[in-house]
Scaffold this active site. Structure first.
Site, PDB file in Angstrom:
ATOM      1  N   SER A  31      10.924   0.846  29.253  1.00 36.06           N
ATOM      2  CA  SER A  31       9.760   0.154  29.812  1.00 36.06           C
ATOM      3  C   SER A  31       9.573  -1.212  29.163  1.00 36.06           C
ATOM      4  CB  SER A  31       8.515   1.021  29.626  1.00 36.06           C
ATOM      5  OG  SER A  31       8.387   1.358  28.267  1.00 36.06           O
ATOM      6  N   SER A 257       3.048  -0.246  21.838  1.00 37.18           N
ATOM      7  CA  SER A 257       3.826  -0.111  23.069  1.00 37.18           C
ATOM      8  C   SER A 257       3.905  -1.480  23.714  1.00 37.18           C
ATOM      9  CB  SER A 257       3.143   0.864  24.023  1.00 37.18           C
ATOM     10  OG  SER A 257       1.922   0.304  24.457  1.00 37.18           O
ATOM     11  N   LYS A 258       4.677  -1.549  24.767  1.00 39.61           N
ATOM     12  CA  LYS A 258       4.773  -2.817  25.482  1.00 39.61           C
ATOM     13  C   LYS A 258       3.377  -3.219  25.975  1.00 39.61           C
ATOM     14  CE  LYS A 258       6.515  -4.202  29.644  1.00 39.61           C
ATOM     15  NZ  LYS A 258       6.183  -3.271  30.633  1.00 39.61           N
ATOM     16  N   GLN A 259       2.609  -2.211  26.407  1.00 38.78           N
ATOM     17  CA  GLN A 259       1.262  -2.481  26.923  1.00 38.78           C
ATOM     18  C   GLN A 259       0.353  -3.080  25.838  1.00 38.78           C
ATOM     19  OE1 GLN A 259       2.957   0.396  27.607  1.00 38.78           O
ATOM     20  NE2 GLN A 259       3.375  -0.222  29.716  1.00 38.78           N
ATOM     21  N   LEU A 261       1.327  -4.965  23.623  1.00 40.32           N
ATOM     22  CA  LEU A 261       2.003  -6.207  23.237  1.00 40.32           C
ATOM     23  C   LEU A 261       2.662  -6.128  21.858  1.00 40.32           C
ATOM     24  CD1 LEU A 261      -0.628  -8.755  24.599  1.00 40.32           C
ATOM     25  CD2 LEU A 261       1.422  -7.902  25.738  1.00 40.32           C
TER      26      LEU A 261
END
Ligand code: GLU
Length: 323
Positions: A31, A257-259, A261
């Site tokens: 992801s 997480s990517k969310q 950042l």
């Protein structure tokens, strides 16, 4: 760990590699790029698998279409390579193995363990909270869907009377976990109407097919483990041992997480980031190891790896520079 005898008829669907000794794996969802949080699971699983000369595999969990990001799989593999990871078989991609999951689903259906469910998230919004923060499925469609409704998902009949829905496991890091899957989760989703197989089923099929004996991963998946053990019993495949590592948290206490950042680690010198990960995992690498070569870091880590030093926590703040 379970004493359930494999059921030969169901076992046929998941070919098990008997494996030499220990087989571990890292199973990133593509992801986004590798970040400190995912590296913790990669380092922990690799060192743990190698402890007795075992094998370590990489599996790209890309069946959750919308969450997968084009090119992230290759970027993760490249980054693992840069950091000196070596896997013992070519990586596998879940998106190329869907017949295996379908076959497992068909077996569960043939054994009367599945049913079609018409409920949307909104339909079950008033149900009790489930162990993972979602909603416990109240069993609305268990005895059949209401007239005129169509299935949105296929669910597992968790307790059909013959299997105990109470799962007990002794996690190698977090200790004893007991979950009544029937009460704390309810009948859970195995596949969606568009054919997409749920993570819980795919991971069980893959761990068995790849002969994984030791799962080491983030503690965010601890609550999923009893569901996976239940599926292993129903499919008649062995239950691996489990060790759930603390999840790296950002400054607001959320999982990196990517969310959230999380900073990609691609620009960080390999020895530095590996040492930070070892430190996070309680392994106390010497300060000057940060300036060593990647190989030297791995040699030190393999010689000193000790799972019992990993903090027995579900979450732990990540070093500030990688949040
Ligand atoms: N694909 C999952 C993730 O990236 C890990 C699943 C697992 O290790 O079982 O969070």
């Amino acid at each position: 760990m379970t004493t359930d005898q494999p059921k030969p008829a169901l076992r046929a669907v998941v070919p098990c590699d008997p494996g030499p000794t220990c087989v571990g794996r890292f199973a990133p969802s593509p992801s986004g790029p590798l970040h400190f949080g995912s590296l913790v699971a990669a380092v922990g699983s690799a060192l743990d698998a190698r402890r007795g000369g075992g094998r370590w595999l990489v599996r790209i969990e890309d069946i959750d279409g919308p969450r997968s990001q084009a090119g992230a799989d290759r970027a993760i593999l490249r980054e693992l390579e840069r950091l000196g990871f070596v896997w013992d078989a070519p990586p596998v991609w879940q998106s190329r193995r869907t017949e295996l999951y379908r076959a497992a689903l068909d077996r569960l259906a043939a054994a009367g363990r599945t049913y079609g469910c018409a409920c949307s998230r909104r339909d079950i919004a008033d149900s009790a909270p489930a162990v993972d923060g979602a909603r416990r499925y109240p069993g609305t469609c268990r005895a059949g869907m209401a007239a005129g409704r169509t299935a949105r998902s296929t669910r597992l009949r968790v307790d059909a009377g013959e299997t105990d829905a109470v799962v007990r496991l002794v996690d190698r890091v977090q200790g004893e976990i007991v979950q009544n899957v029937e009460c704390e989760v309810g009948d859970f989703v195995l596949a969606h109407a568009d054919g997409q197989i749920a993570y819980q089923l795919a991971v069980v099929v893959d761990d068995a097919a790849q002969g994984v004996t030791d799962v080491v991963r983030g503690a965010d998946l601890l609550d999923s483990t009893p569901r996976q053990i239940l599926l292993q019993r129903l499919l008649g495949v062995p239950t691996p041992s489990y060790g759930h590592l603390p999840v790296a948290l950002d400054r607001s206490g959320d999982k990196l997480s990517k969310q959230t950042l999380a900073r990609p680690i691609a620009d960080v010198p390999a020895a530095q980031i590996l040492c930070a990960t070892l430190e996070f995992l309680g392994q106390a690498p010497p300060a000057d190891l940060r300036r060593a070569g990647v190989r030297e870091v791995w040699v030190w880590a393999a010689q000193h790896w000790n799972l019992s030093r990993v903090p027995r926590l579900r979450g732990l703040p990540a070093p500030a520079q990688w949040c």
